[in-house]
Motif scaffolding. Structure first.
Motif, PDB file in Angstrom:
ATOM      1  N   LEU A 154      -4.509   7.969   1.068  1.00  0.00           N
ATOM      2  CA  LEU A 154      -4.790   7.278  -0.193  1.00  0.00           C
ATOM      3  C   LEU A 154      -4.490   8.230  -1.347  1.00  0.00           C
ATOM      4  O   LEU A 154      -5.227   9.205  -1.571  1.00  0.00           O
ATOM      5  CB  LEU A 154      -6.252   6.820  -0.238  1.00  0.00           C
TER       6      LEU A 154
ATOM      7  N   PHE B 134       0.852  -1.184   0.000  1.00  0.00           N
ATOM      8  CA  PHE B 134       0.000   0.000   0.000  1.00  0.00           C
ATOM      9  C   PHE B 134       0.889   1.237   0.000  1.00  0.00           C
ATOM     10  O   PHE B 134       1.758   1.374   0.868  1.00  0.00           O
ATOM     11  CB  PHE B 134      -0.911   0.020   1.236  1.00  0.00           C
TER      12      PHE B 134
ATOM     13  N   LYS C 202      -6.957  -0.888   3.695  1.00  0.00           N
ATOM     14  CA  LYS C 202      -7.386   0.130   2.739  1.00  0.00           C
ATOM     15  C   LYS C 202      -8.293   1.170   3.397  1.00  0.00           C
ATOM     16  O   LYS C 202      -8.303   2.338   3.007  1.00  0.00           O
ATOM     17  CB  LYS C 202      -8.085  -0.514   1.538  1.00  0.00           C
TER      18      LYS C 202
END
Length: 341
Positions: free
Chosen positions: A233, A56, A224
């Protein structure tokens, strides 16, 4: 600013990575990590850390640490870390404020944690009045430029696993540790039982961007949502991903880390015998720590910027980077010799 030894953060973007950014700057691409660059970068990470690695991207190192710790520990739990660790000293309380967990900073030896100190602090299990330790966070290499050996890592991680703790690695300069250890990333993380890594890019030639890499796949299931809640993000994820893809391609990461490592040793050898310069130890990463007379600091920094690590002892930190050149070091050493006369 003239090239100095302040931080590998001060260096610009590596030309090959800058070219990758330019190549990604074409037409339109899906947002939020659903683009082809992100998938290619994920594949590169899995080649380095193992096929189960979950990746990520975030904007900076503090975010990588904070979001990783939030995934590993609940608010009533705590994290063991070194007293000089970045999460304890240089993140403005962000891990505790944003992740909600408590940091327990333990005395270190040259930046490294020991089982003896960990064991003394691992107390009051099951006591509802006491924060329950859930994570061991290691910095590799440490804030003092030292690198945990394979044996030290095995000992610490085995201790943590025996007590059912997760292991997090702050790897802002993990590539330099790999060069020093002469090991692949997988060998001293995944294969030893590390659960999550905050993998650095900015200090290693990228313009910006870091990665949270889960080696324990089960811990990434809700990440997430954590990343989004923490405002990390990236909508145009391709521009972080493209950099990491280029970083791993054709072993560019090795070239970058090896160069800064070699320059640190060149710096060490250039200054170690100068009267008045007291080097802590032979470099184990891209950092040289040295004590110099306080009267020298102003003159030195007028020519080559660096940070005084300890204002009491005037121990200084001299960092090398992907663009450090021998002439930079020769010039710095020349001034030191002039001051020592």
């Amino acid at each position: 600013m003239k090239r100095g030894f302040g931080s590998d953060n001060h260096a610009g973007t590596h030309p090959q990575i800058l070219a990758a950014l330019q190549a990604a700057n074409v037409e339109h691409a899906p947002a939020y990590g659903t683009d082809e660059w992100t998938e290619k970068a994920n594949q590169e990470f899995r080649a380095q850390f193992g096929s189960e690695a979950q990746v990520f991207f975030v904007f900076n190192g503090t975010a990588a640490n904070v979001t990783a710790l939030r995934a590993l520990a609940k608010p009533h739990q705590s994290v063991f870390c070194s007293d000089v660790s970045h999460i304890n000293v240089d993140e403005c309380g962000a891990p505790e404020y944003m992740a909600g967990c408590k940091l327990i900073a333990l005395p270190s030896v040259n930046g490294k944690l020991t089982v003896e100190e960990l064991e003394k602090a691992f107390i009051r299990r099951g006591d509802q009045h006491y924060s329950q330790t859930q994570v061991l966070s290691l910095t590799q290499p440490t804030e003092l430029g030292t690198t945990y050996s394979m044996e030290e890592l095995k000992t610490l991680i085995t201790w943590a696993k025996d007590r059912k703790l997760y292991v997090h690695v702050d790897g802002a300069r993990l590539a330099n540790a790999a060069i020093h250890l002469k090991k692949s990333f997988k060998e001293f993380t995944t294969e030893l039982g590390v659960d999550a890594v905050s993998f650095g890019g900015t200090k290693n030639g990228l313009m910006m961007g870091e990665a949270v890499v889960f080696l324990n796949k089960s811990l990434s299931l809700d990440f997430k949502y954590i990343r989004k809640q923490c405002a990390q993000l990236p909508s145009k994820t391709r521009f972080i991903a493209a950099q990491f893809e280029a970083y791993f391609k054709q072993d560019l990461w090795q070239k970058i880390a090896n160069h800064s490592y070699e320059m640190a040793h060149y710096l060490y050898n250039a200054v170690k015998d100068i009267p008045g310069v007291e080097i802590r130890e032979v470099p184990q990463s891209n950092a040289v720590f040295a004590k110099v007379p306080s009267a020298w600091v102003k003159t030195l920094r007028e020519h080559y910027f660096f940070y005084v690590w300890d204002e009491n002892t005037f121990e200084c930190r001299w960092m090398t980077s992907w663009d450090t050149q021998k002439e930079d070091i020769d010039g710095f050493a020349k001034i030191l010799k002039e001051l020592a006369r």
